[in-house]
Design a protein around this motif. Structure first.
Motif, PDB file in Angstrom:
ATOM      1  N   ASP A 110      40.017  49.500  37.447  1.00  0.00           N
ATOM      2  CA  ASP A 110      40.202  48.361  36.706  1.00  0.00           C
ATOM      3  C   ASP A 110      38.761  47.744  36.547  1.00  0.00           C
ATOM      4  O   ASP A 110      38.416  47.175  35.650  1.00  0.00           O
ATOM      5  N   ARG A 111      38.068  47.745  37.555  1.00  0.00           N
ATOM      6  CA  ARG A 111      36.620  47.103  37.520  1.00  0.00           C
ATOM      7  C   ARG A 111      35.798  47.948  36.678  1.00  0.00           C
ATOM      8  O   ARG A 111      35.100  47.390  35.712  1.00  0.00           O
ATOM      9  N   GLU A 112      35.951  49.180  36.660  1.00  0.00           N
ATOM     10  CA  GLU A 112      35.032  50.041  35.695  1.00  0.00           C
ATOM     11  C   GLU A 112      35.552  49.584  34.368  1.00  0.00           C
ATOM     12  O   GLU A 112      34.685  49.652  33.257  1.00  0.00           O
ATOM     13  N   ASN A 113      36.911  49.599  33.841  1.00  0.00           N
ATOM     14  CA  ASN A 113      37.402  49.150  32.879  1.00  0.00           C
ATOM     15  C   ASN A 113      36.821  48.177  32.230  1.00  0.00           C
ATOM     16  O   ASN A 113      36.469  47.798  30.997  1.00  0.00           O
ATOM     17  N   ILE A 114      36.668  47.023  32.860  1.00  0.00           N
ATOM     18  CA  ILE A 114      36.282  45.565  32.804  1.00  0.00           C
ATOM     19  C   ILE A 114      34.659  45.707  32.476  1.00  0.00           C
ATOM     20  O   ILE A 114      34.241  45.312  31.429  1.00  0.00           O
ATOM     21  N   LEU A 115      34.132  46.421  33.235  1.00  0.00           N
ATOM     22  CA  LEU A 115      32.481  46.533  32.988  1.00  0.00           C
ATOM     23  C   LEU A 115      32.234  47.213  32.028  1.00  0.00           C
ATOM     24  O   LEU A 115      31.345  47.044  31.232  1.00  0.00           O
ATOM     25  N   ASN A 116      33.124  48.292  31.588  1.00  0.00           N
ATOM     26  CA  ASN A 116      32.783  49.020  30.451  1.00  0.00           C
ATOM     27  C   ASN A 116      32.825  48.508  29.242  1.00  0.00           C
ATOM     28  O   ASN A 116      32.694  48.868  28.081  1.00  0.00           O
ATOM     29  N   GLU A 117      33.463  47.297  29.294  1.00  0.00           N
ATOM     30  CA  GLU A 117      33.884  46.554  27.946  1.00  0.00           C
ATOM     31  C   GLU A 117      32.458  45.649  27.428  1.00  0.00           C
ATOM     32  O   GLU A 117      32.308  45.210  26.471  1.00  0.00           O
ATOM     33  N   ALA A 118      31.609  45.418  28.475  1.00  0.00           N
ATOM     34  CA  ALA A 118      30.478  44.753  28.442  1.00  0.00           C
ATOM     35  C   ALA A 118      29.488  45.549  27.643  1.00  0.00           C
ATOM     36  O   ALA A 118      29.142  46.679  27.625  1.00  0.00           O
ATOM     37  N   PRO A 119      28.847  44.973  26.446  1.00  0.00           N
ATOM     38  CA  PRO A 119      27.857  45.571  25.663  1.00  0.00           C
ATOM     39  C   PRO A 119      26.798  46.245  26.358  1.00  0.00           C
ATOM     40  O   PRO A 119      26.624  47.294  25.827  1.00  0.00           O
ATOM     41  N   TYR A 120      26.289  45.432  27.412  1.00  0.00           N
ATOM     42  CA  TYR A 120      25.213  46.176  28.262  1.00  0.00           C
ATOM     43  C   TYR A 120      25.670  46.080  29.656  1.00  0.00           C
ATOM     44  O   TYR A 120      26.023  44.828  30.257  1.00  0.00           O
ATOM     45  N   ARG A 121      25.587  47.289  30.557  1.00  0.00           N
ATOM     46  CA  ARG A 121      25.742  46.973  31.849  1.00  0.00           C
ATOM     47  C   ARG A 121      24.638  47.734  32.644  1.00  0.00           C
ATOM     48  O   ARG A 121      24.073  48.682  31.928  1.00  0.00           O
ATOM     49  N   GLU A 122      24.495  47.362  33.823  1.00  0.00           N
ATOM     50  CA  GLU A 122      23.579  47.910  34.686  1.00  0.00           C
ATOM     51  C   GLU A 122      24.051  48.108  35.995  1.00  0.00           C
ATOM     52  O   GLU A 122      24.493  47.110  36.652  1.00  0.00           O
TER      53      GLU A 122
END
Lengths: 474, 100
Positions: free
Chosen positions: B72-84
């Motif tokens: 779930d955490r991955e899915n949420i973070l993957n929605e962000a236009p930019y992630r590090e």
């Protein structure tokens, strides 16, 4: 061949249960209709590629006896309701590629019941509009006359059922967005009591107004769906319990109230009023007593709505920040990203309503508009409560006219807003209201549906179903 | 009459970039809507704004932390236009280093 045009949830359930056909066969029949019609009608923004797999799961439930009344029933879902892992865009460029990270409560309930999700349906962007012409992607056409709109904002959900490409669908209703397209497409559409259906996982538009509800061909089907999706939810603190409102016991026939003083304006088409009078005659023949009522402040309701709704829209849409999810457009720095993304991502009507909401909430205008609108909203609710001391239901036409031509109202926002004249009151008062088909009007050689809107006291959806079924002879 | 300057002020408050021609068309559109909604001023309103303790009221719940699965955490973070990594990335917002 399954006759989809006369199919109901109960009938489909009985026939799948008895083995006349499987959920896979039913889903395939609906997929075929989508293939034949969606290119022209544009009810769906996306048809899911796992429909058959979902239907296979439903068939397993019939085999092992865990089926419910909704198992295997093909549903279309408005694009502002989250289904985990699938795109939910609210027909907006700002969410064009957004994948839902969880299920809305209504979706979870439908999944538990074993429904088959056919696809996500077109709508006015963020549910702002009455025609789906504000979709960032396509315009949904009315299956009864493709030169006309299907209504909105849940136009895709209405068209999907009207063109027999789903047996039922979900929409959202902030000012009439289920009832108006239901009326335009010849369907039953329900907006339940504020708080009766959870909005967790549904994109917020006007939080003091929004409700989720079904479209179907019969009142019986609407009741089945309503009973499945309703209920208190820990994740939506505005949801109410069965005990929140006490129902009045109605021993004989419910008394029907008609706000005649509100139906005489220039805005309402003569033939619509004639159709409405025929509906009253029908109710009389069924034994209902009809009574004229006065709702002194009802003429203000649309103006009140167009203050409160944009105010809530401007707050709710502030969450689109180009950082956490959704579209990102580069500006010269962090704050500029915000301006550029929101300018490019929101469509014209969304931008207009955000600005209007910002205006009515801004310092210097807050008292004159927002506070005053809330005060008028309160006396409007009191008007209805008082009227409901004498009558049990209140009826009006759902819309002042039949479905209008595509493009007819796009250049004049106020003309488009007037579409909601009869429907917004139920959102402002929080009372439940249903639109049921009341016959057709022949316009330029096409049979266009009309609707009768019935409103009841808070918590009295069951009365709406009872009257609706009697009216339609179910 | 609402002016182009007022539209610009609202657009600034709402964080929306508008094209010049839209600013002009919006003055007319917002004006026509305001003319319509001005009728709320005609209603006799002598009620106060104190909320009525009615059927619908605030419902509170305890703020209990729940564990989110790593998927779930991955899915949420993957929605962000930019992630590090496990962070959502934004442009630098501090102009220069500050001596403390």
């Amino acid at each position: 061949m399954i006759d989809l045009s006369t199919l109901t949830i109960k009938k489909a359930h009985d026939e799948m249960k008895s083995g006349k056909y499987s959920a896979v066969m039913l889903a395939s029949a609906y997929l075929k209709e989508i293939e034949n019609k969606n290119k022209e009608i544009n009810a769906y923004l996306e048809v899911y590629n796992d429909v058959i797999e979902q239907a296979k799961e439903a068939d397993k439930r019939f085999e092992n006896g865990t089926d419910t009344i909704l198992t295997g029933i093909p549903f279309a879902i408005k694009d502002n309701i989250l289904i985990k892992g699938r795109i939910a865009s609210s027909a907006s460029k700002i969410l064009e590629n957004y994948h839902a990270t969880y299920d809305a409560t209504v979706i979870k309930k439908l999944k538990d019941a074993g429904v088959v999700f056919m696809g996500r349906t077109n709508m006015d962007e963020f549910a702002m509009g009455g025609s789906t012409e504000n979709s960032a992607f396509v315009i949904t056409k009315n299956p009864h006359d493709i030169s006309r709109v299907a209504g909105g904002s849940s136009g895709g959900s209405a068209a999907a059922v009207a063109m027999d490409s789903a047996l039922a669908s979900l929409g959202s209703d902030t000012g009439g967005s289920i009832r108006q397209p239901a009326s335009f497409c010849g369907l039953v559409g329900l907006k339940s009591t504020y708080g009766r259906v959870s909005r967790y996982g549904v994109m917020s538009m006007g939080s003091s107004l929004d409700q989720i509800g079904p479209f179907s061909k019969t009142v019986t089907d609407t009741e089945i769906i309503y009973n499945t999706i309703k209920g208190q939810d820990i994740n939506d603190s505005t949801t109410i319990s069965e005990k929140t409102y006490t129902s009045k016991e109605i021993k004989n026939k419910p008394v029907v109230g008609v706000p005649r003083h509100f139906l005489g304006g220039d805005g309402i088409k003569k033939e619509v009023l004639e159709n409405f009078n025929q509906s009253l005659e029908k109710l009389k023949k069924l034994g209902y007593e009809i009574m004229d009522i006065t709702l002194p402040n009802i003429a203000q309701s649309l103006a009140v709505y167009y203050v409160i709704m944009p105010a809530e829209v401007s707050s709710n849409l502030s969450r689109f920040d180009s950082v956490r999810f959704g579209l990102h457009k580069d500006g010269k720095d962090g704050i500029d990203d915000y301006f550029v993304t929101r300018g490019a991502g929101f469509g014209k009507e969304a931008r207009r309503r955000i600005l209007l909401g910002t205006y009515v909430l801004s310092s210097g205008y807050y008292d004159a508009y927002y506070n005053r609108a809330n005060a008028v909203r309160r006396i409007l609710i009191e008007d209805f409560v008082k009227a409901f001391e004498k009558v049990d239901i209140i009826v009006t036409p759902t819309t002042p006219d039949t479905a209008f031509k595509i493009g007819e109202k796009t250049s004049d926002p106020v003309a488009m807003y007037l579409e909601d004249i009869f429907t917004v009151t139920a959102n402002l008062t929080g009372m439940p209201a249903i639109s049921i088909p009341s016959g057709n009007l022949n316009v330029e050689g096409k049979e266009l549906p009309l609707g009768l809107q019935i409103t009841a006291r808070h918590g009295e959806e069951d009365l709406l179903f009872r009257v609706g079924k009697e009216f339609l002879g179910e | 009459m609402i002016t182009v300057q007022e539209i610009e002020k609202l657009a600034n408050l709402a964080r929306i970039r508008l094209e010049e021609d839209e600013k002009v068309s919006l003055t007319k559109e917002i004006d026509s809507i305001l003319t319509y909604i001005d009728q709320i001023k005609k209603a006799t309103v002598d009620v106060d704004f104190t909320p009525i303790p009615g059927a619908v009221h605030n419902i509170f719940r305890d703020d209990i932390p729940t564990s989110t699965s790593s998927t779930d955490r991955e899915n949420i973070l993957n929605e962000a236009p930019y992630r590090e990594g496990d962070f959502v990335a934004v442009k630098k917002i501090i102009e220069q280093d500050v001596d403390l």
